[in-house]
Design a protein around this motif. Structure first.
Motif: not given
Length: 158
Positions: A100-109, A113-116
């Motif tokens: 749960w922790k790492f799935a969400h930390l990766h989501f945050i990452h 980094n989204i191409n706007t």
């Protein structure tokens, strides 16, 4: 809401809730049920699925032609199938919390980094329902907090 603000808010929630999850007794995480008959273990598992599926959507929406056809795992009771098939009820709690922790930390990452230039890209969420990358990311905290609220309700049960 700016994506940086979303990232910071989610990061704070993840940090705080990991500590809470780690200290919960086994009967609390396994036996208490919400209105959907989900235990805390199953809610946490569903949140892993949500983070994972939304991460994949964000990636697809940045390189595929819009609108993107991508399975909506949450329709037709499929999210309950995902919970059952992965058997979150029996998964080692420490492993599940870390997932749960790492799935969400990766989501945050990834949202940082989204191409706007791709924010208007859309995926087909349902028949005649299109969701943009921007709207999907902006809605994620609401969904996250909805499930955290369900967990809080279960923790407050006597």
């Amino acid at each position: 809401m700016a994506f940086q603000t979303i990232a910071e808010e989610l990061n704070e929630l993840v940090t705080n809730w990991v500590k809470k999850f780690e200290n919960l007794p086994p009967p609390t995480i396994s036996d208490r049920r919400n209105s959907q008959d989900r235990s805390i273990r199953q809610i946490v598992g569903h949140m892993v699925d949500s983070a994972s599926n939304n991460t994949h959507r964000m990636v697809h929406l940045q390189y595929r032609e819009s609108p993107v056809e991508f399975p909506n795992y949450a329709t037709f009771g499929n999210n309950d199938r995902w919970i059952a098939i992965q058997n979150y009820q029996e998964e080692n709690w420490s492993v599940l919390v870390n997932h749960w922790k790492f799935a969400h930390l990766h989501f945050i990452h990834v949202i940082r980094n989204i191409n706007t230039e791709k924010l208007d890209q859309q995926w087909i969420a349902d028949t005649n329902q299109f969701v943009s990358l921007k709207d999907m990311v902006e809605d994620f905290p609401r969904h996250f907090k909805l499930h955290i609220g369900e967990i809080e309700e279960l923790l407050n049960q006597q």
